[in-house]
Design a protein around this motif. Sequence first.
Motif, PDB file in Angstrom:
ATOM      1  N   SER A 172       0.824  -1.214   0.000  1.00  0.00           N
ATOM      2  CA  SER A 172       0.000   0.000   0.000  1.00  0.00           C
ATOM      3  C   SER A 172       0.860   1.267   0.000  1.00  0.00           C
ATOM      4  CB  SER A 172      -0.954   0.000   1.189  1.00  0.00           C
ATOM      5  OG  SER A 172      -0.230   0.113   2.391  1.00  0.00           O
ATOM      6  N   THR A 173       2.030   1.201   0.645  1.00  0.00           N
ATOM      7  CA  THR A 173       2.878   2.398   0.659  1.00  0.00           C
ATOM      8  C   THR A 173       3.403   2.692  -0.735  1.00  0.00           C
ATOM      9  OG1 THR A 173       3.509   1.847   2.903  1.00  0.00           O
ATOM     10  CG2 THR A 173       4.846   3.470   1.793  1.00  0.00           C
ATOM     11  N   LYS A 174       3.773   1.624  -1.413  1.00  0.00           N
ATOM     12  CA  LYS A 174       4.248   1.790  -2.782  1.00  0.00           C
ATOM     13  C   LYS A 174       3.138   2.358  -3.669  1.00  0.00           C
ATOM     14  CE  LYS A 174       6.691  -0.609  -6.428  1.00  0.00           C
ATOM     15  NZ  LYS A 174       7.230  -1.869  -6.926  1.00  0.00           N
ATOM     16  N   ALA A 175       1.947   1.835  -3.452  1.00  0.00           N
ATOM     17  CA  ALA A 175       0.809   2.303  -4.239  1.00  0.00           C
ATOM     18  C   ALA A 175       0.529   3.774  -3.960  1.00  0.00           C
ATOM     19  CB  ALA A 175      -0.425   1.461  -3.907  1.00  0.00           C
ATOM     20  N   LEU A 176       0.632   4.135  -2.681  1.00  0.00           N
ATOM     21  CA  LEU A 176       0.395   5.531  -2.318  1.00  0.00           C
ATOM     22  C   LEU A 176       1.395   6.446  -3.024  1.00  0.00           C
ATOM     23  CD1 LEU A 176      -0.979   7.669  -0.343  1.00  0.00           C
ATOM     24  CD2 LEU A 176       1.066   7.337   1.048  1.00  0.00           C
ATOM     25  N   LEU A 177       2.671   6.060  -2.974  1.00  0.00           N
ATOM     26  CA  LEU A 177       3.707   6.892  -3.591  1.00  0.00           C
ATOM     27  C   LEU A 177       3.473   7.026  -5.089  1.00  0.00           C
ATOM     28  CD1 LEU A 177       6.847   5.711  -1.625  1.00  0.00           C
ATOM     29  CD2 LEU A 177       5.873   8.005  -1.621  1.00  0.00           C
ATOM     30  N   ALA A 178       3.031   5.935  -5.724  1.00  0.00           N
ATOM     31  CA  ALA A 178       2.753   5.995  -7.159  1.00  0.00           C
ATOM     32  C   ALA A 178       1.562   6.903  -7.425  1.00  0.00           C
ATOM     33  CB  ALA A 178       2.492   4.591  -7.690  1.00  0.00           C
ATOM     34  N   GLU A 179       0.576   6.822  -6.554  1.00  0.00           N
ATOM     35  CA  GLU A 179      -0.658   7.577  -6.748  1.00  0.00           C
ATOM     36  C   GLU A 179      -0.421   9.084  -6.633  1.00  0.00           C
ATOM     37  OE1 GLU A 179      -3.825   6.410  -4.000  1.00  0.00           O
ATOM     38  OE2 GLU A 179      -4.487   8.493  -4.165  1.00  0.00           O
ATOM     39  N   ILE A 180       0.440   9.473  -5.718  1.00  0.00           N
ATOM     40  CA  ILE A 180       0.677  10.906  -5.539  1.00  0.00           C
ATOM     41  C   ILE A 180       1.734  11.455  -6.490  1.00  0.00           C
ATOM     42  CG2 ILE A 180      -0.085  10.915  -3.132  1.00  0.00           C
ATOM     43  CD1 ILE A 180       2.788  10.793  -2.267  1.00  0.00           C
ATOM     44  N   GLY A 181       2.127  10.652  -7.451  1.00  0.00           N
ATOM     45  CA  GLY A 181       2.986  11.185  -8.518  1.00  0.00           C
ATOM     46  C   GLY A 181       4.456  10.849  -8.388  1.00  0.00           C
ATOM     47  N   GLY A 182       4.798   9.881  -7.581  1.00  0.00           N
ATOM     48  CA  GLY A 182       6.205   9.513  -7.420  1.00  0.00           C
ATOM     49  C   GLY A 182       6.707   8.684  -8.592  1.00  0.00           C
ATOM     50  N   ASP A 183       7.923   8.990  -9.038  1.00  0.00           N
ATOM     51  CA  ASP A 183       8.580   8.201 -10.091  1.00  0.00           C
ATOM     52  C   ASP A 183       9.716   7.410  -9.470  1.00  0.00           C
ATOM     53  OD1 ASP A 183       6.994   9.397 -12.009  1.00  0.00           O
ATOM     54  OD2 ASP A 183       8.376  11.107 -12.173  1.00  0.00           O
ATOM     55  N   ASN A 184      10.215   6.465 -10.260  1.00  0.00           N
ATOM     56  CA  ASN A 184      11.406   5.687  -9.858  1.00  0.00           C
ATOM     57  C   ASN A 184      11.293   5.174  -8.428  1.00  0.00           C
ATOM     58  OD1 ASN A 184      12.504   6.340 -12.333  1.00  0.00           O
ATOM     59  ND2 ASN A 184      13.475   8.191 -11.509  1.00  0.00           N
ATOM     60  N   ILE A 185      10.161   4.605  -8.094  1.00  0.00           N
ATOM     61  CA  ILE A 185       9.960   4.143  -6.714  1.00  0.00           C
ATOM     62  C   ILE A 185      10.875   2.952  -6.462  1.00  0.00           C
ATOM     63  CG2 ILE A 185       8.280   3.249  -5.071  1.00  0.00           C
ATOM     64  CD1 ILE A 185       6.165   4.770  -6.722  1.00  0.00           C
ATOM     65  N   GLU A 186      11.583   3.051  -5.343  1.00  0.00           N
ATOM     66  CA  GLU A 186      12.642   2.090  -5.085  1.00  0.00           C
ATOM     67  C   GLU A 186      12.542   1.624  -3.642  1.00  0.00           C
ATOM     68  OE1 GLU A 186      16.446   3.952  -5.444  1.00  0.00           O
ATOM     69  OE2 GLU A 186      17.542   2.193  -4.762  1.00  0.00           O
ATOM     70  N   LEU A 187      12.697   0.315  -3.450  1.00  0.00           N
ATOM     71  CA  LEU A 187      12.749  -0.213  -2.094  1.00  0.00           C
ATOM     72  C   LEU A 187      14.205  -0.129  -1.644  1.00  0.00           C
ATOM     73  CD1 LEU A 187      10.946  -1.627   0.079  1.00  0.00           C
ATOM     74  CD2 LEU A 187      11.884  -3.770  -0.780  1.00  0.00           C
ATOM     75  N   VAL A 188      14.478   0.721  -0.677  1.00  0.00           N
ATOM     76  CA  VAL A 188      15.864   0.905  -0.235  1.00  0.00           C
ATOM     77  C   VAL A 188      16.168  -0.110   0.848  1.00  0.00           C
ATOM     78  CG1 VAL A 188      17.540   2.510   0.709  1.00  0.00           C
ATOM     79  CG2 VAL A 188      15.719   3.346  -0.747  1.00  0.00           C
ATOM     80  N   GLU A 189      17.215  -0.892   0.606  1.00  0.00           N
ATOM     81  CA  GLU A 189      17.593  -1.919   1.569  1.00  0.00           C
ATOM     82  C   GLU A 189      18.936  -1.567   2.176  1.00  0.00           C
ATOM     83  OE1 GLU A 189      15.590  -6.023   0.184  1.00  0.00           O
ATOM     84  OE2 GLU A 189      17.129  -5.221  -1.136  1.00  0.00           O
ATOM     85  N   ASP A 190      19.003  -1.761   3.455  1.00  0.00           N
ATOM     86  CA  ASP A 190      20.209  -1.443   4.208  1.00  0.00           C
ATOM     87  C   ASP A 190      21.041  -2.710   4.285  1.00  0.00           C
ATOM     88  OD1 ASP A 190      22.048  -0.596   5.980  1.00  0.00           O
ATOM     89  OD2 ASP A 190      20.707  -0.593   7.708  1.00  0.00           O
ATOM     90  N   ASP A 191      22.214  -2.706   3.656  1.00  0.00           N
ATOM     91  CA  ASP A 191      23.027  -3.921   3.683  1.00  0.00           C
ATOM     92  C   ASP A 191      24.282  -3.739   4.541  1.00  0.00           C
ATOM     93  OD1 ASP A 191      24.199  -3.430   0.274  1.00  0.00           O
ATOM     94  OD2 ASP A 191      24.225  -2.165   2.040  1.00  0.00           O
ATOM     95  N   SER A 192      24.124  -2.929   5.585  1.00  0.00           N
ATOM     96  CA  SER A 192      25.301  -2.637   6.396  1.00  0.00           C
ATOM     97  C   SER A 192      25.621  -3.773   7.365  1.00  0.00           C
ATOM     98  CB  SER A 192      25.092  -1.339   7.165  1.00  0.00           C
ATOM     99  OG  SER A 192      23.925  -1.425   7.931  1.00  0.00           O
ATOM    100  N   GLU A 193      24.610  -4.579   7.753  1.00  0.00           N
ATOM    101  CA  GLU A 193      24.895  -5.618   8.744  1.00  0.00           C
ATOM    102  C   GLU A 193      25.176  -6.953   8.096  1.00  0.00           C
ATOM    103  OE1 GLU A 193      22.270  -5.624  12.397  1.00  0.00           O
ATOM    104  OE2 GLU A 193      21.612  -3.841  11.360  1.00  0.00           O
TER     105      GLU A 193
END
Lengths: 185, 509
Positions: free
Chosen positions: A164-185
């Motif tokens: 739903s968060t991804k959908a929300l971001l797309a709906e409000i006009g977001g481009d290049n939606i990306e799931l940011v993953e933290d690979d520090s650990e």
Amino acid sequence: MSTKVRRVYGYLAEFKNASQLYKAAVKVRDAGFKKWDCYTPYPVHGLDDAMGVKRSVLPYFVFFGGLSGVLPAIALAYTTQVGLYPTVVQGKPANIFTTAAFFPVMFELTILFSGFTVLFGLLALMGLPRWNHPIFASKQFARVTDDKFFIAIEARDAKFSAESTKALLAEIGGDNIELVEDDSE
Amino acid sequence: MAEATTQSENNTNGIKIPVLQREELILNKRSYHWITERICGVVEGRQPFLWWILFIPSALIALVGVVGGLTYLVSTGVGVWGNTNRVMWGWPIVNFVFWIGIGHAGTLISAILFLTRQNWRTSINRAAEAMTIFAVMCAGIFPAFHVGRVWMAWFLAPIPNSNAIWQNFKSPLLWDVFAVSTYFTVSLIFWFLGMVPDLATIRDRCKPGIRKFMYGIFSLGWRGGNRQWSHYEMAYLLLAALSTPLVLSVHSVVSFDFATSVVPGWHTTIFPPYFVAGAIFGGFAMVLTIMIPARALYGLHDMITMKHIDNMAKIILLTGTIVGYAYLMELFIAFYSGAKYEGAAFLFRIDGPYWWAYYCMMGLNVLSPQIFWFKKCRENLWVVMAVAMCVNIGMWFERFVIIVTTLARMWLPGDWKTYSPSGVDVLTFVGTIGMFLALFLLFLRFLPCINIAEVKWTLKESDAHDEDKKAHPDDGIEVIEAYQYELHENPEGSAREAGIEIEKSTAES
């Protein structure tokens, strides 16, 4: 070291310009998110209200920082000039009536301590300096200090959900939606 | 010249309304990316040949003058300076006041013009603040060595010591220690905090390596999130509010060094405002002296426009005239007060052996900026540079006149001396000029010389409501500047009349 755990930081979405970002920020705020931020190359005025960010508390810090400057200045001037080492020079006696001559030092120390409070208070409020941040894992995020506008919604927000968060971001006009993953650990 | 009309793609009705419009701060509709590229390009690219031509001699002069001159002074004794009995302040304090004054323009641009919402400051504030830092560094050298035994300079600070002696808090010289050190520290904080987002910009453009690491360290991990910007903007406002009274206090305190002494020619109440105006005056001249070549060297014409130079020229005209007023008021009060010794002191300045210094001061500081009443002169960079150089020299002479001519004729005729500097005096002063230039060139080489984030903020599309404004029915109407209307559209008629007529006709429709 051998097992790499990839933790989801959140969603990052790009917006075309400041106007688009502003409108999107209002919608994210109204959707009830708390742990999110707008990333911009310059301070966009009015975004605080659009995001529901409160006015900075830094001035209160600085008020007490200034006080902590003037008090030692008063103490220093009186203990040394009236108490420890009284001299009568320039026709000025060393007593309470000399106070006017102490004003410059009081003023300068007030400013000096206030200045330091601004510096360290700001760093504390911003949570800086820090070595790294999960959001830097995103490649496109490097352009935020150049000409791109982003909204990032963090996974630790109570309302966050992968779909739903991804959908929300797309709906409000977001481009290049990306799931940011933290690979520090 | 600036393209003064605004046009949009869907120009529906094509009505032209002459209005007086602000000139744009960034010319040629540059994009955010162009601004980043151009400013970071200065740091990232190879330096132009001219940079080396300027840097190597400056660094050598600094090395010989400051390091060599001061080493000689420390190893021999402060007597190698030309300071004589009675004219004991001599060149070192002249140079101190000269350099500290130069710094003031930087703080004026960064703090006072910020509080007064002068957005044109954004293109020049970073370099001007750098100039402040370097000028105060040059200034600090002189009093530190002027104490005679520089290794005892820590005695200036109120620190408990085995002699149980404490500094005299009633003395302006101690106030000076506090004022100058506070000024340097707060200016440094202001400069550094202002640079953090821009250092992050360079960090994000660097390839991994030592450069990225260093810019990463100094950008503190900046992310540009609005929750950071919100605090950051508040911090900037607070620092501006703190620096504004600070900068006014610093040169006031410097002037107290003179004004609180009972010496004819110094003991006047006009000194603090007169010194502050003079400091800003001299500082702006130095900003122009270093910015006009830097602008040409790195092609920053779209960001540091003729409008900026015009504004600075106007400030020089204003402060130069204030300084001229102060000079004349000093003379008038010396006459009008009937104080015999005050009058004699000023007659000595005008008619004594230092008459040439007095006329240099008057001519270069008061007369030369008056040329800026003419727009043509403000638009000609050679004229602007020439006036800036005149003011640089003139302001040094002002301090020379105030300090040397006064001390050369104190109360007792037995004290009367004619002062001339020694070779080491000249060497050290020239050395500080080299040091200042070398530091400024290094600044251009390694740090963003224009405030990238703030310059972007001044663009039209940076307004969060820019699109809403475009949706307004007035959008698409071509707006041209009134005086351009007069020149191009209606050469015969008077602009004023044309303006009124057009306004009427649009109001009816």
